[in-house]
Design a protein around this motif. Sequence first.
Motif, PDB file in Angstrom:
ATOM      1  N   ALA A  32     -15.025  44.918  39.678  1.00 12.64           N
ATOM      2  CA  ALA A  32     -14.021  43.648  39.372  1.00 12.64           C
ATOM      3  C   ALA A  32     -15.297  42.464  39.227  1.00 12.64           C
ATOM      4  O   ALA A  32     -14.831  41.487  38.459  1.00 12.64           O
ATOM      5  CB  ALA A  32     -12.976  43.653  40.212  1.00 12.64           C
ATOM      6  N   LEU A  33     -15.945  42.341  40.081  1.00 14.60           N
ATOM      7  CA  LEU A  33     -16.918  41.040  40.154  1.00 14.60           C
ATOM      8  C   LEU A  33     -18.163  41.364  39.998  1.00 14.60           C
ATOM      9  O   LEU A  33     -19.126  41.733  41.011  1.00 14.60           O
ATOM     10  CB  LEU A  33     -16.588  40.388  41.582  1.00 14.60           C
ATOM     11  N   PRO A  34     -18.917  41.881  38.820  1.00 17.03           N
ATOM     12  CA  PRO A  34     -20.163  42.536  38.859  1.00 17.03           C
ATOM     13  C   PRO A  34     -21.165  41.342  39.219  1.00 17.03           C
ATOM     14  O   PRO A  34     -22.328  41.802  39.282  1.00 17.03           O
ATOM     15  CB  PRO A  34     -20.180  42.788  37.188  1.00 17.03           C
ATOM     16  N   GLN A  35     -20.794  40.028  39.264  1.00 14.07           N
ATOM     17  CA  GLN A  35     -22.265  39.258  39.616  1.00 14.07           C
ATOM     18  C   GLN A  35     -22.720  39.450  40.999  1.00 14.07           C
ATOM     19  O   GLN A  35     -23.567  39.263  41.338  1.00 14.07           O
ATOM     20  CB  GLN A  35     -21.673  37.805  39.589  1.00 14.07           C
ATOM     21  N   ILE A  88     -23.865  27.594  42.272  1.00 14.03           N
ATOM     22  CA  ILE A  88     -25.018  26.899  41.439  1.00 14.03           C
ATOM     23  C   ILE A  88     -26.296  27.548  41.825  1.00 14.03           C
ATOM     24  O   ILE A  88     -27.216  27.698  40.663  1.00 14.03           O
ATOM     25  CB  ILE A  88     -24.752  25.567  41.512  1.00 14.03           C
ATOM     26  N   SER A  89     -26.664  27.689  43.116  1.00 11.00           N
ATOM     27  CA  SER A  89     -27.917  28.273  43.257  1.00 11.00           C
ATOM     28  C   SER A  89     -28.104  29.707  42.795  1.00 11.00           C
ATOM     29  O   SER A  89     -29.377  30.150  42.338  1.00 11.00           O
ATOM     30  CB  SER A  89     -28.209  28.036  44.918  1.00 11.00           C
ATOM     31  N   GLU A  90     -27.092  30.613  42.746  1.00 10.64           N
ATOM     32  CA  GLU A  90     -27.289  32.074  42.244  1.00 10.64           C
ATOM     33  C   GLU A  90     -27.210  31.828  40.710  1.00 10.64           C
ATOM     34  O   GLU A  90     -28.164  32.748  40.155  1.00 10.64           O
ATOM     35  CB  GLU A  90     -26.129  32.949  42.733  1.00 10.64           C
ATOM     36  N   LEU A  91     -26.717  30.791  39.984  1.00 11.02           N
ATOM     37  CA  LEU A  91     -26.819  30.488  38.606  1.00 11.02           C
ATOM     38  C   LEU A  91     -28.287  30.249  38.521  1.00 11.02           C
ATOM     39  O   LEU A  91     -28.890  30.806  37.411  1.00 11.02           O
ATOM     40  CB  LEU A  91     -26.049  29.776  38.136  1.00 11.02           C
ATOM     41  N   ILE A  92     -28.847  29.226  38.925  1.00  8.32           N
ATOM     42  CA  ILE A  92     -30.184  28.937  38.863  1.00  8.32           C
ATOM     43  C   ILE A  92     -31.345  30.070  38.941  1.00  8.32           C
ATOM     44  O   ILE A  92     -32.181  30.169  38.458  1.00  8.32           O
ATOM     45  CB  ILE A  92     -30.629  27.656  39.811  1.00  8.32           C
ATOM     46  N   HIS A  93     -31.142  31.064  40.103  1.00 13.52           N
ATOM     47  CA  HIS A  93     -31.774  31.977  40.546  1.00 13.52           C
ATOM     48  C   HIS A  93     -31.493  33.147  39.227  1.00 13.52           C
ATOM     49  O   HIS A  93     -32.409  34.167  39.597  1.00 13.52           O
ATOM     50  CB  HIS A  93     -31.774  32.456  41.839  1.00 13.52           C
ATOM     51  N   GLY A  94     -30.650  33.051  38.460  1.00  8.10           N
ATOM     52  CA  GLY A  94     -30.598  34.180  37.633  1.00  8.10           C
ATOM     53  C   GLY A  94     -29.887  35.104  38.187  1.00  8.10           C
ATOM     54  O   GLY A  94     -29.534  36.275  37.344  1.00  8.10           O
ATOM     55  N   LEU A  98     -22.945  32.513  33.891  1.00  5.51           N
ATOM     56  CA  LEU A  98     -22.067  31.230  33.714  1.00  5.51           C
ATOM     57  C   LEU A  98     -20.597  32.059  33.429  1.00  5.51           C
ATOM     58  O   LEU A  98     -19.687  31.561  34.198  1.00  5.51           O
ATOM     59  CB  LEU A  98     -22.459  30.347  32.700  1.00  5.51           C
ATOM     60  N   ILE A  99     -20.733  32.911  32.627  1.00  8.40           N
ATOM     61  CA  ILE A  99     -19.269  33.496  32.282  1.00  8.40           C
ATOM     62  C   ILE A  99     -18.527  34.248  33.537  1.00  8.40           C
ATOM     63  O   ILE A  99     -17.339  33.976  33.704  1.00  8.40           O
ATOM     64  CB  ILE A  99     -19.469  34.414  31.000  1.00  8.40           C
ATOM     65  N   GLU A 100     -19.393  34.738  34.178  1.00  8.67           N
ATOM     66  CA  GLU A 100     -18.648  35.478  35.241  1.00  8.67           C
ATOM     67  C   GLU A 100     -18.452  34.512  36.407  1.00  8.67           C
ATOM     68  O   GLU A 100     -17.539  35.100  37.239  1.00  8.67           O
ATOM     69  CB  GLU A 100     -19.763  36.387  35.940  1.00  8.67           C
ATOM     70  N   ASN A 101     -18.826  33.341  36.502  1.00  8.78           N
ATOM     71  CA  ASN A 101     -18.355  32.484  37.494  1.00  8.78           C
ATOM     72  C   ASN A 101     -17.572  31.228  37.219  1.00  8.78           C
ATOM     73  O   ASN A 101     -17.551  30.183  37.836  1.00  8.78           O
ATOM     74  CB  ASN A 101     -19.772  32.276  38.217  1.00  8.78           C
ATOM     75  N   MET A 102     -16.956  31.390  36.022  1.00  4.46           N
ATOM     76  CA  MET A 102     -16.301  30.196  35.579  1.00  4.46           C
ATOM     77  C   MET A 102     -15.063  29.671  36.444  1.00  4.46           C
ATOM     78  O   MET A 102     -14.926  28.585  36.724  1.00  4.46           O
ATOM     79  CB  MET A 102     -15.455  30.537  34.129  1.00  4.46           C
TER      80      MET A 102
END
Length: 132
Positions: A32-35, A88-94, A98-102
């Motif tokens: 359900a939360l693939p990120q 945000i730190s996980e987004l920055i590190h790739g 963005l879509i998975e964490n809206m």
Amino acid sequence: MKALKYALFFFFVVDVTMFILFQTHPALLLSALPQFDIDSAGGAYPRLVGILFLALGLARLYGGLFMHQKGAFVVSMWSWVIEIIYTISELIHGQFTLIENMMALILAPLMFIWSLSYYLKIFPTEAEIINK
């Protein structure tokens, strides 16, 4: 502000549920939360994230139960800041997209702003106390 109190309780339940699922059935939650599906030995990363959710949930429960106490409420406000920084730190590190964490990027700042407005409304500043 009963609505804010119940919102904090709701997020506590969500966070504890995520903790339990991350600890017991990480594959179920990862679907359900693939990120959070990051390569780690034996699912160590999802379990670690589960512990983070538990800590955030406990901070929110503490703030919701003791909203009338300034310190308890500040702890719950910091939980939103920590969630924003983590995302945000996980987004920055790739690691995240963005879509998975809206939801986290929208709800956490909104809850922080709502909590901060309540805090500023209810708790007087030191200047107001001195002037009385």
